[in-house]
Design a protein around this motif. Structure first.
Motif, short mmCIF file in Angstrom:
data_model
loop_
_atom_site.label_atom_id
_atom_site.label_comp_id
_atom_site.label_asym_id
_atom_site.label_seq_id
_atom_site.Cartn_x
_atom_site.Cartn_y
_atom_site.Cartn_z
N ALA A 37 0.55 -9.19 -5.22
CA ALA A 37 1.64 -8.80 -4.10
C ALA A 37 1.47 -10.30 -3.02
CB ALA A 37 1.32 -7.95 -3.36
N LYS A 38 1.83 -11.78 -3.96
CA LYS A 38 0.71 -12.27 -2.54
C LYS A 38 1.99 -13.11 -1.75
CE LYS A 38 -1.99 -15.31 -5.37
NZ LYS A 38 -2.23 -15.79 -6.56
N LYS A 39 4.18 -12.72 -2.28
CA LYS A 39 4.60 -12.33 -1.32
C LYS A 39 4.16 -11.85 -0.05
CE LYS A 39 8.25 -12.60 -4.89
NZ LYS A 39 8.99 -11.43 -5.96
N GLY A 143 10.56 -3.76 3.03
CA GLY A 143 11.81 -3.61 2.97
C GLY A 143 11.61 -5.59 3.10
N ASP A 144 11.81 -6.70 2.58
CA ASP A 144 11.42 -8.33 2.83
C ASP A 144 12.02 -8.54 3.50
OD1 ASP A 144 13.96 -8.88 2.02
OD2 ASP A 144 14.07 -9.11 0.40
N HIS A 145 12.54 -7.96 4.77
CA HIS A 145 14.05 -8.79 5.89
C HIS A 145 12.76 -8.35 7.35
CE1 HIS A 145 15.20 -4.90 5.10
NE2 HIS A 145 15.90 -5.29 6.50
N LEU A 146 11.73 -7.35 7.02
CA LEU A 146 11.32 -7.03 8.21
C LEU A 146 9.58 -6.60 8.23
CD1 LEU A 146 12.16 -2.80 7.01
CD2 LEU A 146 13.27 -4.22 8.73
N ALA A 161 1.00 -1.30 1.08
CA ALA A 161 1.44 -1.69 -0.48
C ALA A 161 0.27 -1.53 -1.95
CB ALA A 161 2.18 -3.03 -0.59
N ASP A 162 -0.66 -0.68 -1.03
CA ASP A 162 -2.19 -0.15 -2.39
C ASP A 162 -2.73 -1.48 -2.12
OD1 ASP A 162 -0.61 2.57 -2.25
OD2 ASP A 162 0.35 1.76 -4.30
N LEU A 163 -2.99 -2.42 -1.39
CA LEU A 163 -3.63 -3.18 -2.02
C LEU A 163 -5.05 -2.89 -1.85
CD1 LEU A 163 -1.24 -6.48 -0.54
CD2 LEU A 163 -1.17 -5.67 -2.86
N THR A 164 -5.85 -2.20 -0.70
CA THR A 164 -6.47 -1.55 -0.46
C THR A 164 -5.89 -0.06 -0.41
OG1 THR A 164 -8.45 -1.84 1.89
CG2 THR A 164 -6.38 -2.22 1.72
N ASN A 478 5.03 9.09 1.16
CA ASN A 478 5.13 7.34 1.70
C ASN A 478 5.23 7.12 0.21
OD1 ASN A 478 2.44 8.08 0.24
ND2 ASN A 478 1.19 8.56 1.63
N GLU A 479 5.97 7.12 -0.55
CA GLU A 479 6.14 6.51 -1.92
C GLU A 479 7.03 5.25 -1.75
OE1 GLU A 479 5.31 7.01 -5.96
OE2 GLU A 479 5.30 7.59 -4.56
N ILE A 480 6.72 4.23 -1.88
CA ILE A 480 7.55 2.82 -1.67
C ILE A 480 7.72 2.14 -2.75
CG2 ILE A 480 7.30 -0.32 -0.58
CD1 ILE A 480 5.85 1.95 1.60
N LYS A 481 9.12 1.81 -3.01
CA LYS A 481 9.24 0.76 -4.05
C LYS A 481 9.00 -0.11 -3.88
CE LYS A 481 13.51 -0.02 -6.80
NZ LYS A 481 13.82 -1.42 -6.27
N LYS A 482 7.89 -0.62 -5.13
CA LYS A 482 7.02 -1.82 -5.14
C LYS A 482 8.19 -3.23 -5.30
CE LYS A 482 2.76 0.01 -5.63
NZ LYS A 482 2.53 1.11 -4.98
N TRP A 483 9.31 -2.88 -4.46
CA TRP A 483 9.82 -4.61 -4.76
C TRP A 483 9.45 -5.67 -4.91
CZ3 TRP A 483 9.61 -8.11 -1.49
CH2 TRP A 483 8.99 -8.07 0.40
N TRP A 484 8.09 -6.55 -4.39
CA TRP A 484 7.25 -7.80 -5.01
C TRP A 484 6.44 -7.95 -6.14
CZ3 TRP A 484 6.12 -3.16 -2.08
CH2 TRP A 484 5.16 -2.14 -2.30
N SER A 485 6.62 -6.37 -6.89
CA SER A 485 5.46 -7.50 -7.69
C SER A 485 6.48 -7.51 -9.35
CB SER A 485 5.04 -6.82 -8.10
OG SER A 485 5.10 -4.99 -8.27
#
Lengths: 485, 95
Positions: A37-39, A143-146, A161-164, A478-485
């Motif tokens: 998820a570095k993005k 969203g990647d623009h938000l 993003a489930d990073l913690t 609260n489900e989010i589509k993981k577009w970044w990985s």
């Protein structure tokens, strides 16, 4: 257990307790998520080696008696962490490694958790979009623009993003609740004085308060219980018996009186926010609460008051960054004064400089009465509005923000429009009250929207209980589509 | 009231922040829009209102005047950008 990281903190704690998963496996799962998820740019520093070691230590000698047994946590990079770089999102602290631990993080570690990394934030927590960070803006997983909101934008982004499994932020004018609202997560600003400010990089000392950011209200009660408590080292810490927020969490709110302040229906508020508010009122009413119309007549003066008080305190707090004892030092300048001036000019970003200048001006000779003293008087009126209302109601329900997450760059050229995003959160800080932001719905673009519950001073349990009942009946997904990985 | 460039340079001097000449115009514009917003407070009559100086109904605690730590010079100097063994080092102040 491939999906362990999208579970709530309380579910994760159960899995550890029952040995369904080890602390090491859990930590490895989060590390993998973070690396993918570095993005999002949510982390300034990661402490993976230290975390893996702590996880192994926990697994070898499992102690399940603690509130946060065996759980890795990332925290906002405003909390000083011993021997781990602490930047406050600023170039001026880019090389600062504290030799001490903040009380709040120490409380988390004493409850069995350990550090996973430090989360990006607006520089010195001054911002509402995480765009003022020296380490670049954070992306909202929605969203990647938000923007993820701010100033605890790394915290909200990492959590969503489930990073913690949970995190902590700080809230001076909405910096926990607004990012929680923008990412569909739960955020609590506690009563001023409930969580120690010791070891937190100071912004505005009469407003700053640390608090939890979590996926559920139950998680929020666990985190608050772990992090709060009296601390001798903070002269404004409240000395009272520790409360067991998670044990005492109840979803029965029958008969409670909920205030609805008419002044929070502001001009040009999107219809969707109004509809969300109506939905919230209906849920609480159906659960047996009584809705009562109230008035907080000085609401519109809260933001102008805040933009005197907060910069004034900031200009004083940030005077310590002089390039002598710690932090960045400019190589330019022919004498000591020029060294100070260049250090501070190169070390601070534009928003921080702007606020230091506002603060210096309102405190300067000849202007103090017109600005600072005036603001302190209006602050009294704002507090009195709440005091009067709380003789009639148990809690107050409002929207958390006047909009959903906005686009990156949308408000950076207009400071006042950026400040207006905190219109519903700032009054609470001025009055020192606790407030909880809850995910409550989506707008037509599919972005999360939050509702805010404001409580009496030290009445965290009640707003958590209302939030708990609300959450069960709201049906927010609260489900989010993981577009970044 | 409005802030002019000279006033802003004076305040920057007080705050010990050097301001890039090229940025003074945009800074002046931003600060003036913020002060216009702040000055809404002048609509309110606050002659009889006591200023709020603490939101807690308690006065600040004082601690006993005792030494509770010490001998941590190394830790204190650790983060300094310029130091010698015992002191922070700054540009020459006295000739």
């Amino acid at each position: 257990m491939s999906n362990i990281t999208n579970q709530s903190l309380s579910e994760i704690l159960k899995s550890i307790k029952s040995k369904k998963i080890s602390s090491l496996e859990l930590t490895q799962a989060y590390i993998k998520n973070i690396e993918n998820a570095k993005k999002l740019n949510a982390f300034v520093t990661t402490t993976f080696d230290q975390a893996l070691e702590n996880a192994k230590k926990f697994d070898n000698k499992q102690n399940n008696e603690q509130l946060l047994s065996g759980v890795p946590l990332a925290v906002k990079d405003l909390f000083c962490t011993q021997n781990v770089k602490t930047t406050a999102g600023s170039n001026i602290l880019n090389n600062f490694v504290p030799s001490y631990e903040s009380t709040v993080t120490k409380n988390l570690w004493n409850n069995g958790a350990f550090l996973l990394g430090k989360l990006n934030c607006d520089e010195f927590a001054m911002g509402s979009s995480n765009e003022t960070s020296f380490f670049g803006n954070v992306i909202n997983p929605i969203g990647d623009h938000l923007v993820p909101g701010g100033s605890s934008g790394g915290s909200s982004s990492a959590l969503a993003a489930d990073l913690t499994p949970a995190t902590i932020g700080t809230d001076t004018g909405g910096s926990i609740r607004q990012p929680a609202s923008f990412t569909g997560t739960v955020g609590l600003k506690p009563t001023y004085g409930l969580c120690s400010r010791w070891g937190i990089v100071a912004f505005a000392s009469s407003l700053d308060q640390a608090g939890p950011m979590t996926k559920t209200v139950n998680d929020c009660s666990i985190m608050l219980e772990a992090m709060s408590g009296f601390d001798e080292k903070d002269s404004t810490s409240i000395n009272k018996k520790k409360e067991l927020y998670s044990k005492n969490l109840k979803d029965n709110i029958k008969g409670l009186k909920i205030g609805i302040p008419k002044e929070y229906r502001v001009d040009n508020m999107p219809k969707e926010i109004d509809e969300l508010w109506e939905k919230g009122k209906k849920i609480l009413k159906d659960l047996g609460a009584q809705l009562i119309d109230i008035s907080l007549p000085h609401t519109k003066y809260a933001l102008p008051t805040y933009y005197i008080v907060a910069p004034a305190e900031a200009s004083s707090n940030l005077a310590r960054y002089d390039g002598v004892r710690y932090g960045y030092r400019s190589q330019k300048g022919k004498d000591l004064i020029e060294m100070y001036e260049n250090t501070r000019s190169e070390g601070f970003g534009d928003e921080v400089k702007r606020r230091i200048l506002i603060g210096t001006y309102v405190l300067s000779s000849g202007y103090y009465d017109a600005y600072y003293l005036k603001a302190q008087k209006v602050r009294q009126l704002i507090k009195k509005d709440f005091d009067d209302s709380f003789t009639k109601v148990d809690a107050i329900l409002t929207p958390s923000t006047p909009s959903s997450a906005f686009k990156i760059g949308e408000k950076t050229n207009d400071p006042v429009s950026m400040y207006l995003n905190d219109i519903f959160t700032v009054p609470v800080n001025l009055a020192g009250l606790p407030a909880l932001s809850l995910p409550a719905g989506l707008d037509k673009k599919g972005y999360p929207l939050g509702l805010q519950l404001i409580g009496k001073a030290l009445d965290e349990q009640k707003i958590l209980n209302i939030g708990y009942a609300f959450e069960k009946n709201c049906g927010y997904n609260n489900e989010i589509k993981k577009w970044w990985s | 009231m409005s802030l002019d460039k000279e006033k802003i340079k004076h305040v920057a001097k007080l705050a010990r922040i050097s301001v890039d000449e090229a940025k003074v115009d945009s800074l002046t514009k931003d600060l003036n829009s913020i002060f216009k917003f702040i000055e809404q407070l002048n609509e309110l009559n606050t002659d009889k209102v006591e200023p709020l100086t603490s939101i807690l109904n308690q006065s600040l605690r004082s601690r006993k005047d005792e030494i509770s730590d010490g001998k941590i010079r190394e830790k204190i100097l650790k983060n300094s950008p310029k130091k010698n063994e015992e002191f922070f080092v700054v540009p020459k102040v006295v000739e």
